[in-house]
Design an enzyme around this catalytic site. Structure first.
Site, PDB file in Angstrom:
ATOM      1  N   THR A  50       0.881  -1.175   0.000  1.00 51.51           N
ATOM      2  CA  THR A  50       0.000   0.000   0.000  1.00 51.51           C
ATOM      3  C   THR A  50       0.911   1.215   0.000  1.00 51.51           C
ATOM      4  OG1 THR A  50      -1.655  -1.202   1.266  1.00 51.51           O
ATOM      5  CG2 THR A  50      -1.870   1.202   1.156  1.00 51.51           C
ATOM      6  N   LYS A  68      -7.067   1.856  -3.313  1.00 54.26           N
ATOM      7  CA  LYS A  68      -6.714   1.392  -1.962  1.00 54.26           C
ATOM      8  C   LYS A  68      -6.907   2.524  -0.946  1.00 54.26           C
ATOM      9  CE  LYS A  68      -4.888  -1.036   1.380  1.00 54.26           C
ATOM     10  NZ  LYS A  68      -5.198  -2.336   1.915  1.00 54.26           N
ATOM     11  N   LYS A 117       0.182   5.326   7.966  1.00 51.50           N
ATOM     12  CA  LYS A 117       0.809   5.585   6.660  1.00 51.50           C
ATOM     13  C   LYS A 117      -0.259   5.691   5.564  1.00 51.50           C
ATOM     14  CE  LYS A 117       1.910   1.915   4.672  1.00 51.50           C
ATOM     15  NZ  LYS A 117       1.276   0.927   3.813  1.00 51.50           N
TER      16      LYS A 117
HETATM   17  P1  NAP Z   1       5.362  -6.221   7.354  1.00 53.91           P
HETATM   18  O1  NAP Z   1       5.085  -7.458   8.118  1.00 53.91           O
HETATM   19  O2  NAP Z   1       6.121  -5.108   7.991  1.00 53.91           O
HETATM   20  O3  NAP Z   1       6.088  -6.654   5.975  1.00 53.91           O
HETATM   21  C1  NAP Z   1       6.840  -5.811   5.168  1.00 53.91           C
HETATM   22  C2  NAP Z   1       8.152  -6.504   4.903  1.00 53.91           C
HETATM   23  O4  NAP Z   1       8.888  -5.754   3.929  1.00 53.91           O
HETATM   24  C3  NAP Z   1       9.008  -6.588   6.174  1.00 53.91           C
HETATM   25  O5  NAP Z   1       9.382  -7.927   6.378  1.00 53.91           O
HETATM   26  C4  NAP Z   1      10.181  -5.689   5.850  1.00 53.91           C
HETATM   27  O6  NAP Z   1      11.423  -6.097   6.364  1.00 53.91           O
HETATM   28  C5  NAP Z   1      10.247  -5.727   4.342  1.00 53.91           C
HETATM   29  N1  NAP Z   1      10.888  -4.534   3.813  1.00 53.91           N
HETATM   30  C6  NAP Z   1      10.594  -3.242   4.061  1.00 53.91           C
HETATM   31  N2  NAP Z   1      11.419  -2.443   3.371  1.00 53.91           N
HETATM   32  C7  NAP Z   1      12.249  -3.246   2.686  1.00 53.91           C
HETATM   33  C8  NAP Z   1      13.315  -3.012   1.806  1.00 53.91           C
HETATM   34  N3  NAP Z   1      13.691  -1.766   1.477  1.00 53.91           N
HETATM   35  N4  NAP Z   1      13.956  -4.070   1.285  1.00 53.91           N
HETATM   36  C9  NAP Z   1      13.571  -5.323   1.616  1.00 53.91           C
HETATM   37  N5  NAP Z   1      12.564  -5.619   2.442  1.00 53.91           N
HETATM   38  C10 NAP Z   1      11.911  -4.584   2.966  1.00 53.91           C
HETATM   39  O7  NAP Z   1       3.991  -5.585   6.837  1.00 53.91           O
HETATM   40  P2  NAP Z   1       2.717  -6.308   6.211  1.00 53.91           P
HETATM   41  O8  NAP Z   1       1.620  -6.313   7.214  1.00 53.91           O
HETATM   42  O9  NAP Z   1       3.117  -7.562   5.528  1.00 53.91           O
HETATM   43  O10 NAP Z   1       2.299  -5.207   5.122  1.00 53.91           O
HETATM   44  C11 NAP Z   1       3.020  -5.028   3.918  1.00 53.91           C
HETATM   45  C12 NAP Z   1       2.303  -3.959   3.092  1.00 53.91           C
HETATM   46  O11 NAP Z   1       0.962  -4.393   2.804  1.00 53.91           O
HETATM   47  C13 NAP Z   1       2.164  -2.614   3.811  1.00 53.91           C
HETATM   48  O12 NAP Z   1       2.268  -1.565   2.894  1.00 53.91           O
HETATM   49  C14 NAP Z   1       0.756  -2.684   4.402  1.00 53.91           C
HETATM   50  O13 NAP Z   1       0.198  -1.402   4.605  1.00 53.91           O
HETATM   51  C15 NAP Z   1       0.026  -3.471   3.330  1.00 53.91           C
HETATM   52  N6  NAP Z   1      -1.135  -4.257   3.756  1.00 53.91           N
HETATM   53  C16 NAP Z   1      -1.120  -4.945   4.933  1.00 53.91           C
HETATM   54  C17 NAP Z   1      -2.244  -5.686   5.305  1.00 53.91           C
HETATM   55  C18 NAP Z   1      -2.295  -6.450   6.617  1.00 53.91           C
HETATM   56  O14 NAP Z   1      -3.409  -6.813   7.043  1.00 53.91           O
HETATM   57  N7  NAP Z   1      -1.172  -6.755   7.261  1.00 53.91           N
HETATM   58  C19 NAP Z   1      -3.361  -5.735   4.468  1.00 53.91           C
HETATM   59  C20 NAP Z   1      -3.325  -5.054   3.251  1.00 53.91           C
HETATM   60  C21 NAP Z   1      -2.206  -4.318   2.903  1.00 53.91           C
HETATM   61  P3  NAP Z   1      11.718  -6.254   7.940  1.00 53.91           P
HETATM   62  O15 NAP Z   1      11.277  -7.634   8.218  1.00 53.91           O
HETATM   63  O16 NAP Z   1      13.145  -6.005   8.089  1.00 53.91           O
HETATM   64  O17 NAP Z   1      10.865  -5.197   8.624  1.00 53.91           O
END
Ligand code: NAP
Length: 292
Positions: free
Chosen positions: A99, A174, A242
């Site tokens: 997102t 979104k 965010k």
């Molecule tokens: P998350 O668990 O924080 O996953 C994001 C992953 O990306 C983390 O493991 C992070 O690494 C990695 N990352 C960030 N920057 C990076 C970079 N520059 N290079 C390599 N890896 C990188 O978050 P999430 O819940 O999966 O969400 C991911 C995205 O989807 C977000 O934008 C969120 O808003 C969106 N989203 C989430 C949901 C939900 O219910 N969770 C639903 C819809 C959309 P680290 O492990 O080191 O932090």
């Protein structure tokens, strides 16, 4: 066109790990990269190839999928020297499912086009459960013919797959989703704050109103966890902040006021300041004093 077989997947957190897992199970050759390697270990154990950088993960792939955290992460992995746009092979498809900001999506689309790459923005909704169950809604912006080529891949991850229009349209859609969530989530928290202040039994109120016209995913899927004392994310408050900031900034550019979003963003920013940003969005119940 030959079948797209090789996928580089970057960002294996809560959402990405489940999504990449489905692609592996469906028989794609998946390479992975994540900032913290341990979060990709389960995928590596299942047969994914580990890469040391985003650029390495993008090299020689038919498709590159990204699911990182913030717009700044997206910009960095795509546009930095040696990043995805620099490293992907000619003709590759780049799909950002983070997102992120529509402005960043448009920027990546232009940079990709200049290098004969096909970029789409394809954020999702449906939460961690939707990712695990492969039932996500996928909201897609970019060129329609690219979207059509990628439908078999989207179908591995999601159920409700909608092409929204040109580059950035997925991210704008979104933002609509998150604007609706902000009001729905805060409304449910406010209802239970009222119940508590009025001296009602919260569980009895929940039993009554969770089955009527006020019921919603925010009530039964998210807030329910908080009432049970479970604040593990799901969807982190810092990510909702965010998303609402993206909505707020772009709404200003479009000349649209979003007063309810503004209030909820203010509340969540306060929670972030007090160190609660990594909790699930159900923790908003604490801000409203419904639970401790
Ligand atoms: P998350 O668990 O924080 O996953 C994001 C992953 O990306 C983390 O493991 C992070 O690494 C990695 N990352 C960030 N920057 C990076 C970079 N520059 N290079 C390599 N890896 C990188 O978050 P999430 O819940 O999966 O969400 C991911 C995205 O989807 C977000 O934008 C969120 O808003 C969106 N989203 C989430 C949901 C939900 O219910 N969770 C639903 C819809 C959309 P680290 O492990 O080191 O932090």
């Amino acid at each position: 066109m030959a079948k797209l077989k090789k996928i580089g997947f970057i960002g294996t957190g809560i959402m990405g790990a489940a999504m990449a897992g489905h692609l592996l199970n469906a028989g794609y050759e998946v390479s992975v990269y994540n900032r913290t390697k341990s979060k990709a270990q389960a995928l590596i154990d299942k047969g994914a190839r580990w890469c040391e950088t985003a650029g390495e993960c993008a090299k020689n792939q038919d498709v590159v999928i990204t699911m990182v955290g913030y717009p700044k992460d997206v910009e960095q992995i795509y546009l930095a020297e040696g990043g995805i746009v620099d490293s992907a092979k000619k003709g590759a498809y780049l799909i950002d499912m983070t997102t992120s900001s529509p402005i960043v999506a448009e920027k990546i689309y232009a940079a990709a086009k200049a290098k004969n790459l096909h970029a789409l923005d394809a954020p999702v909704t449906g939460g961690d459960i939707g990712a695990k169950d492969a039932t996500l809604s996928i909201l897609i912006g970019g060129d329609k013919e690219d979207f059509e080529v990628l439908i078999p891949i989207f179908e591995v991850i999601g159920k409700n797959i909608v092409y929204e229009g040109g580059a950035g349209s997925g991210q704008k859609t979104k933002a609509c989703n998150q604007i609706a969530i902000a009001g729905a989530l805060a409304g449910v928290c406010e209802a239970f704050a009222y119940a508590k202040a009025a001296g009602l039994d919260i569980e009895k109120v929940y039993a009554a109103i969770s089955k009527g016209a006020a019921s919603s995913v925010q009530m039964t899927g998210v807030v329910r966890k908080g009432l049970d004392g479970d604040f593990k994310p799901g969807f982190m408050l810092k990510h909702l902040a965010k998303d609402l900031a993206i909505g707020n900034e772009t709404a200003t550019a479009y000349g649209q006021a979003l007063p309810i979003l503004g209030m909820v963003l203010h509340e969540i920013r306060n929670m972030e300041k007090s160190g609660q940003g990594a909790e699930g969005t159900q923790a908003l119940l604490k801000y409203y004093g419904v639970v401790d």
